[in-house]
Design an enzyme around this catalytic site. Structure first.
Site, PDB file in Angstrom:
ATOM      1  N   GLU A   1     -14.230  -9.713  -8.716  1.00  0.00           N
ATOM      2  CA  GLU A   1     -12.982  -9.381  -8.045  1.00  0.00           C
ATOM      3  C   GLU A   1     -12.940 -10.978  -7.094  1.00  0.00           C
ATOM      4  OE1 GLU A   1     -13.046  -6.418  -5.359  1.00  0.00           O
ATOM      5  OE2 GLU A   1     -15.387  -6.330  -5.591  1.00  0.00           O
TER       6      GLU A   1
ATOM      7  N   CYS B   1     -10.819  -2.017 -13.751  1.00  0.00           N
ATOM      8  CA  CYS B   1     -10.515  -0.677 -12.856  1.00  0.00           C
ATOM      9  C   CYS B   1      -9.257  -1.011 -11.745  1.00  0.00           C
ATOM     10  CB  CYS B   1     -11.879  -0.366 -12.436  1.00  0.00           C
ATOM     11  SG  CYS B   1     -12.522  -1.602 -11.065  1.00  0.00           S
TER      12      CYS B   1
ATOM     13  N   ASP C   1      -8.071  -7.208  -5.740  1.00  0.00           N
ATOM     14  CA  ASP C   1      -8.786  -8.258  -4.864  1.00  0.00           C
ATOM     15  C   ASP C   1      -8.528  -9.870  -5.570  1.00  0.00           C
ATOM     16  OD1 ASP C   1      -8.953  -7.139  -2.352  1.00  0.00           O
ATOM     17  OD2 ASP C   1     -10.895  -6.560  -2.652  1.00  0.00           O
TER      18      ASP C   1
ATOM     19  N   HIS D   1       0.902  -1.158  -0.049  1.00  0.00           N
ATOM     20  CA  HIS D   1       0.070  -0.019  -0.046  1.00  0.00           C
ATOM     21  C   HIS D   1       0.893   1.133   0.054  1.00  0.00           C
ATOM     22  CE1 HIS D   1      -3.719  -2.193   0.423  1.00  0.00           C
ATOM     23  NE2 HIS D   1      -3.316  -2.964   1.439  1.00  0.00           N
TER      24      HIS D   1
END
Length: 592
Positions: free
Chosen positions: A437, A508, A461, A194
């Site tokens: 996902e 996305c 994910d 992250h």
């Protein structure tokens, strides 16, 4: 003496600055036992440090806006929850009162104990939460020491400095970035973490896996962070500085060139039109999307309205936000994703289930929305009302099976009937799609397509679930790779299934905005990309160099690869990149 330390590029760029080392595990603490007459005073110091840490997180949250807020707030929320954890707080108090530990020593002992507990867990997602515990307790230790030693603040914002650390929390990075941080060198970490994703969003050059950084670099050393070559140069020479200045000039010229593409059409070299949409959640994101020539908003995250509230946002609050979004795009299509809370995104209203054994596989996304039909219906009403102001699609997250889409369609039908009885204007049509996902949804996508008007692939994910690997775990980098053959075949299956059903499929996830994966996605047949608005110009530029027909002709060959190394070599061959590793693929562009 000049020294070169190799690392892995997590975010491209270069920076020249003074080194500032952050080694939270090396805080000096007083380990002498407390006397009985000192306990209450030390308890007060501990509680004050905890409150300081809470206040800092609240203040940081209040300062963040737009995309930066979206990238960081979920981590601030997770850290805030830890600071209010009853077991943690009770354990600290007991260690001071009963064990006669001084607060600093108690915090370190709790940090080490909890880290060991998380490290021993079988589940990779829960094991990765160890870092959150360490970062939270280190923040409290820092706050505790600042009470008596203000000059020792470890992560003060310093202009003109490069952070050297083992790892850095996204919240800390955001805090420092706002005060002039130039770049980050991590001795460990993953290009998919992250923090690495945030560095790319912020435009901060970053290296990870620079193993000797903490031992070989010292405070105030002059460091050239070269995240183009993948190295940190300590005590750079005049020749190194000349290289840096040349890079600066080139970057300026390149920025001006890309800016001219804002109003250019998005076409491949062989003239095929490709749609580039923006991921957004605020007015600032929408403005950037318009300025960069986005074809619309491909993913609007609605959970930020819930995350910033102490309670639940009203229907009118949601309606105004969605209406302003639609009007802000000036007639371009907007895809609104329904509430996507759960896992590491917890709301203050208490919708998210607490204490799940494995929240990543728990009640999240549409599962949570269907658990609270009244809350979900309020959001649905707001979306229906806003959809009268321009073209809107609705995207449902974390879909696993057709029953969920049927239930969502039923709620939309009921909400439409209610609003009709209230004489409220409604859109004639409102396309409803599923976010792919969950592996089960991807494998059984043909069944889902019977109840969907479009699909959007959430690769972040999906990749983690397919590969059973946390993208933030640097020990699993050889596994978490978007070029894994199983993952590529699943993407191809979803895209081709949508095409056969004559229903649009967009992507996305983070790889949509990474120019090093643009060719791959064309090979797989993707025509719609949705990304951080800051990535649109780079992807448009990359598309103009690629021949889609040529790439598509090699799809069968690529999908026969047995390993991600083989797939990477094939892709390099197909695109004419013979420079060895397209290393590029391992941590360059910006991500979702």
């Amino acid at each position: 003496m000049r020294q070169i330390l190799p690392g892995t590029i997590a975010a491209h760029g270069m920076a020249l600055g003074r080194a500032r080392l952050v080694q939270p595990s090396r805080y000096s603490v007083d380990t002498r036992p407390l006397g009985d007459d000192e306990i209450e005073q030390e308890i007060e110091l501990l509680h004050r440090a905890l409150e300081t840490a809470r206040r800092e997180l609240r203040e940081l949250r209040g300062k963040l806006h737009g995309t930066l807020a979206r990238e960081v707030n979920e981590f601030i929320d997770a850290h805030s929850l830890l600071l209010d954890d009853e077991e943690l707080l009770r354990g600290l108090d007991d260690m001071v009162r009963i064990g006669h530990y001084r607060p600093g020593a108690a915090l370190i002992k709790q940090r080490d104990r909890l880290s060991a507990v998380f490290e021993a867990m079988d589940d990779p997602y829960l094991r990765s939460r160890k870092e959150d515990v360490e970062q939270v307790i280190n923040r409290v230790i820092s706050a505790l020491q600042r009470q008596t030693s203000p000059e020792e603040r470890k992560l003060a914002a310093r202009v003109g400095e490069i952070l050297i650390a083992d790892s850095i929390a996204p919240a800390e990075m955001a805090q420092l970035a706002g005060s002039g941080l130039l770049g980050v060198i991590g001795s460990s970490g993953s290009v998919y973490s992250h923090s690495a994703i945030l560095a790319r969003s912020l435009g901060l050059p970053m290296l990870v896996g620079t193993r000797d950084a903490l031992s070989e670099i010292h405070d105030d050393d002059l460091v050239l962070l070269d995240a183009e070559r993948g190295e940190a140069v300590v005590h750079p020479t005049a020749q190194d500085l000349a290289h840096y200045r040349a890079w600066q000039r080139g970057a300026l010229i390149e920025g001006r060139r890309l800016a001219k593409l804002a109003n250019a059409p998005t076409r491949t070299r062989d003239g095929i039109e490709i749609s580039l949409y923006a991921n957004a959640e605020t007015a600032a994101d929408v403005a950037t999307a318009r300025a960069r020539g986005a074809d619309g908003v491909g993913l609007y995250r609605t959970e930020f309205l819930f995350l910033k509230h102490k309670g639940l946002p009203s229907e009118d609050e949601q309606f105004i936000a969605y209406r302003d979004l639609v009007m802000g795009m000036g007639g371009l299509p907007v895809t609104i994703r329904t509430l996507d809370l759960g896992a590491d995104k917890a709301d203050a209203a208490g919708l998210v289930v607490r204490g799940e054994d494995n929240p990543a596989l728990g009640v999240r996304g549409v599962r949570l929305s269907l658990r609270y039909p009244a809350v979900f219906s309020t959001q649905i009403r707001a979306i229906l009302r806003a959809a009268c102001y321009g073209p809107v699609r609705v995207l449902v997250p974390m879909v696993t099976q057709p029953d969920e889409m049927i239930a969502v369609r039923t709620l939309f039908k009921l909400a439409r009937q209610e609003l009709e009885r209230e004489n409220i204007d409604l859109p004639e049509i409102l396309p409803l799609g599923a976010m792919i996902e969950v592996p089960a949804a991807a494998i059984n996508v043909r069944a889902l397509l019977a109840y969907c008007d479009f699909l959007s692939i959430g690769t972040n994910d999906l990749a983690q679930y397919v590969l059973a690997a946390d993208r933030g775990n640097d020990a699993l980098e050889n596994i978490y790779n978007p070029l894994q053959p199983a993952f590529l075949r699943l993407l191809s299956h979803v895209i081709s299934s949508g095409r056969r059903a004559r229903k649009p499929v967009s992507l996305c996830g983070e790889i949509a905005g990474d120019v090093n994966f643009t060719a791959l996605l064309l090979v797989l047949g993707l025509n719609e990309f949705s990304m951080h608005p800051g990535q649109i110009l780079q992807v448009r530029d990359r598309l103009a160099t690629l021949d889609r027909a040529h790439l598509r002709s090699h799809a069968t060959q690529l999908l026969r690869a047995f390993t991600h190394e083989e797939a990477e070599a094939m892709l390099a061959e197909i695109t004419g990149n013979h420079g060895g590793r397209s290393g590029s693929i391992l941590g360059t562009g910006n991500l979702e």
